[in-house]
Design a protein around this motif. Sequence first.
Motif, PDB file in Angstrom:
ATOM      1  N   VAL A   1      46.917 -27.251 105.987  1.00 31.76           N
ATOM      2  CA  VAL A   1      47.231 -28.368 106.894  1.00 31.76           C
ATOM      3  C   VAL A   1      46.654 -28.107 108.283  1.00 31.76           C
ATOM      4  O   VAL A   1      46.017 -28.981 108.890  1.00 31.76           O
ATOM      5  N   ILE A   2      46.850 -26.904 108.787  1.00 32.39           N
ATOM      6  CA  ILE A   2      46.344 -26.555 110.120  1.00 32.39           C
ATOM      7  C   ILE A   2      44.814 -26.623 110.163  1.00 32.39           C
ATOM      8  O   ILE A   2      44.216 -27.221 111.056  1.00 32.39           O
ATOM      9  N   VAL A   3      44.163 -26.018 109.153  1.00 35.27           N
ATOM     10  CA  VAL A   3      42.696 -26.007 109.107  1.00 35.27           C
ATOM     11  C   VAL A   3      42.146 -27.414 108.943  1.00 35.27           C
ATOM     12  O   VAL A   3      41.120 -27.762 109.540  1.00 35.27           O
ATOM     13  N   SER A   4      42.824 -28.261 108.143  1.00 38.80           N
ATOM     14  CA  SER A   4      42.375 -29.640 107.930  1.00 38.80           C
ATOM     15  C   SER A   4      42.351 -30.422 109.237  1.00 38.80           C
ATOM     16  O   SER A   4      41.401 -31.153 109.525  1.00 38.80           O
ATOM     17  N   ILE A   5      43.407 -30.279 110.009  1.00 42.47           N
ATOM     18  CA  ILE A   5      43.493 -30.998 111.292  1.00 42.47           C
ATOM     19  C   ILE A   5      42.354 -30.568 112.219  1.00 42.47           C
ATOM     20  O   ILE A   5      41.682 -31.403 112.835  1.00 42.47           O
ATOM     21  N   ILE A   6      42.130 -29.266 112.286  1.00 39.43           N
ATOM     22  CA  ILE A   6      41.092 -28.739 113.179  1.00 39.43           C
ATOM     23  C   ILE A   6      39.694 -29.135 112.718  1.00 39.43           C
ATOM     24  O   ILE A   6      38.892 -29.679 113.484  1.00 39.43           O
ATOM     25  N   THR A   7      39.401 -28.887 111.441  1.00 38.84           N
ATOM     26  CA  THR A   7      38.038 -29.117 110.937  1.00 38.84           C
ATOM     27  C   THR A   7      37.683 -30.600 110.881  1.00 38.84           C
ATOM     28  O   THR A   7      36.549 -30.979 111.194  1.00 38.84           O
ATOM     29  N   CYS A   8      38.637 -31.439 110.482  1.00 36.88           N
ATOM     30  CA  CYS A   8      38.349 -32.884 110.420  1.00 36.88           C
ATOM     31  C   CYS A   8      38.135 -33.454 111.821  1.00 36.88           C
ATOM     32  O   CYS A   8      37.306 -34.349 112.019  1.00 36.88           O
ATOM     33  N   SER A   9      38.875 -32.946 112.778  1.00 33.31           N
ATOM     34  CA  SER A   9      38.679 -33.390 114.163  1.00 33.31           C
ATOM     35  C   SER A   9      37.300 -32.980 114.668  1.00 33.31           C
ATOM     36  O   SER A   9      36.588 -33.779 115.298  1.00 33.31           O
ATOM     37  N   LEU A  10      36.912 -31.749 114.381  1.00 36.43           N
ATOM     38  CA  LEU A  10      35.583 -31.280 114.784  1.00 36.43           C
ATOM     39  C   LEU A  10      34.476 -32.028 114.064  1.00 36.43           C
ATOM     40  O   LEU A  10      33.412 -32.308 114.634  1.00 36.43           O
ATOM     41  N   SER A  11      34.724 -32.379 112.796  1.00 34.59           N
ATOM     42  CA  SER A  11      33.715 -33.064 111.992  1.00 34.59           C
ATOM     43  C   SER A  11      33.298 -34.396 112.609  1.00 34.59           C
ATOM     44  O   SER A  11      32.144 -34.821 112.486  1.00 34.59           O
ATOM     45  N   LEU A  12      34.249 -35.037 113.265  1.00 36.04           N
ATOM     46  CA  LEU A  12      33.974 -36.356 113.845  1.00 36.04           C
ATOM     47  C   LEU A  12      33.119 -36.288 115.104  1.00 36.04           C
ATOM     48  O   LEU A  12      32.545 -37.297 115.520  1.00 36.04           O
ATOM     49  N   ILE A  13      33.034 -35.114 115.727  1.00 41.17           N
ATOM     50  CA  ILE A  13      32.262 -35.018 116.976  1.00 41.17           C
ATOM     51  C   ILE A  13      30.991 -34.175 116.838  1.00 41.17           C
ATOM     52  O   ILE A  13      30.136 -34.201 117.715  1.00 41.17           O
ATOM     53  N   VAL A  14      30.849 -33.453 115.736  1.00 38.07           N
ATOM     54  CA  VAL A  14      29.651 -32.630 115.533  1.00 38.07           C
ATOM     55  C   VAL A  14      28.449 -33.534 115.206  1.00 38.07           C
ATOM     56  O   VAL A  14      28.560 -34.431 114.370  1.00 38.07           O
ATOM     57  N   PRO A  15      27.301 -33.332 115.853  1.00 32.92           N
ATOM     58  CA  PRO A  15      26.092 -34.120 115.542  1.00 32.92           C
ATOM     59  C   PRO A  15      25.441 -33.619 114.244  1.00 32.92           C
ATOM     60  O   PRO A  15      24.496 -32.838 114.267  1.00 32.92           O
ATOM     61  N   TRP A  16      25.954 -34.073 113.114  1.00 31.38           N
ATOM     62  CA  TRP A  16      25.542 -33.525 111.817  1.00 31.38           C
ATOM     63  C   TRP A  16      24.062 -33.734 111.523  1.00 31.38           C
ATOM     64  O   TRP A  16      23.441 -32.922 110.835  1.00 31.38           O
ATOM     65  N   ASN A  17      23.486 -34.808 112.028  1.00 28.52           N
ATOM     66  CA  ASN A  17      22.057 -35.025 111.798  1.00 28.52           C
ATOM     67  C   ASN A  17      21.215 -33.906 112.411  1.00 28.52           C
ATOM     68  O   ASN A  17      20.204 -33.482 111.839  1.00 28.52           O
ATOM     69  N   ASN A  18      21.661 -33.419 113.560  1.00 28.62           N
ATOM     70  CA  ASN A  18      20.960 -32.295 114.187  1.00 28.62           C
ATOM     71  C   ASN A  18      21.202 -30.994 113.422  1.00 28.62           C
ATOM     72  O   ASN A  18      20.284 -30.181 113.255  1.00 28.62           O
ATOM     73  N   VAL A  19      22.442 -30.823 112.952  1.00 25.33           N
ATOM     74  CA  VAL A  19      22.787 -29.607 112.213  1.00 25.33           C
ATOM     75  C   VAL A  19      21.947 -29.483 110.952  1.00 25.33           C
ATOM     76  O   VAL A  19      21.424 -28.417 110.626  1.00 25.33           O
ATOM     77  N   PHE A  20      21.781 -30.608 110.227  1.00 28.57           N
ATOM     78  CA  PHE A  20      21.033 -30.592 108.969  1.00 28.57           C
ATOM     79  C   PHE A  20      19.560 -30.940 109.136  1.00 28.57           C
ATOM     80  O   PHE A  20      18.838 -31.099 108.151  1.00 28.57           O
TER      81      PHE A  20
END
Length: 454
Positions: A105-124
């Motif tokens: 639960v703790i990791v889900s909250i953190i990672t999903c929040s980060l997922s929404l702001i990370v520029p994934w197109n740049n990452v990949f």
Amino acid sequence: MNIIKKFSNTTSNVIFNIINSVLVKGIAIIVAFLTIPAYIKYFDNNVTLGIWFTILSVLSWILNFDLGIGNGLRNRIVTTLAQKQEEKTKKYISSAYIFLLIIAVIVSIITCSLSLIVPWNNVFNVSNTDVSSADLTFAITIVLLSIMLQFILRIISSILYALQLAFIPNMLSLLTSIILLIFVMYSNAYLANHNIIALSLVYLLAVNLPLLITTLVIFKNRLRAFRPSIHFFDFDYAKDTLKTGSAFLGLQLEAMIINNTSIFLITWLLGSIYVVEYNIYFKVFSLVSTVFSLITVPIWSAVTKAQSEQNYLWVKKTIRVLQLIAIIFSVVQLMMLPIMQFLFDVWLKENSINVDYEIMILFSIEQSVVIWSGICASICNGLNELRLQFILMTIGAILIVPLAIVFTGILGGYYGVVLAHTIALLPYCIGQTIWLEKYISKNIIKVKKEAILK
């Protein structure tokens, strides 16, 4: 099955699991081969397909962050079940589930929040024209939630290993692959394909539903008396499982860095388009190490049981059998090279590639090294001897990225990453093999002396 009964109980359980695992994996291999061309047709370009493979590879790393609790639980309840310690078994199982639920639960909250702001197109390293930023973010978030669910539900696999039912987790993986294949083929024929979000949603269901159903069935029947309950949660038991598993966690993380970063490194260093060809070769050549892993998976718990009985002679014989099989597998793999182009053409049809024999030889060597490392890992994990493993895997984890950068630059292709992976595993294979021979021989002598004194 009458032949199996002639062996010792430990050996019989291992053989039973291996036979069933091989049968299940045989079907899984067919499904995997059908899936690659179906995926190629599903996506309209190799860039998007490469991104999908990379997403699954990178996000599945998170599964290694269960703090080693799964492996710790596995080693603990092998003993408590054998000794019929019901109270301890209940507490270990309940504590593991509840502790991991809190973490998830703790990791889900953190990672999903980060997922929404990370520029994934740049990452990949992919443009918005290939995959829109919104679609990529949504797809990654869905897969991330799927991984978090697995975080909890996958505990049942550790329990099944402890019950000497190692073939069932393979059946669950097969079911997941079949569901994904059916969706992709149906979508190619009747629906609008190329939809990475729809595929992510199906992936979430395909991975987690089989685990959930199996968990409910196991705890309703065979482990009815050990159902997870908040009433049996005991922090001391959770801590003990964590302590047992923490060493495994370090090994998991290092193994993840060495064995599961190839696709990411190729994407990072060269671009996701190169992942597709790498994955085609990898699917073929990893068959050998995949089949071999079916043999080593039940060995882990069997070695733990043999050690508790001080049956080190059985462990030594098992090591010799595994080493012989590894050599045979490696030789057969090389013998298959001349017909690979034909197999690729039959498999991929119009999407086939022209095979490169130097690359295939490199993949063959890599998978042979992976097989040997699997022998060392299964035996040493079963013996709960992790210190030297950790040191040697640390060396490999430190080497993998700089080696990949250097070899990719020199060779100018993704095969530089394959070579880097091979070399990074060598210190572990060599050092652990030497240590294991000395350890087993020493304990065989020790047990014989104790028997004489009695």
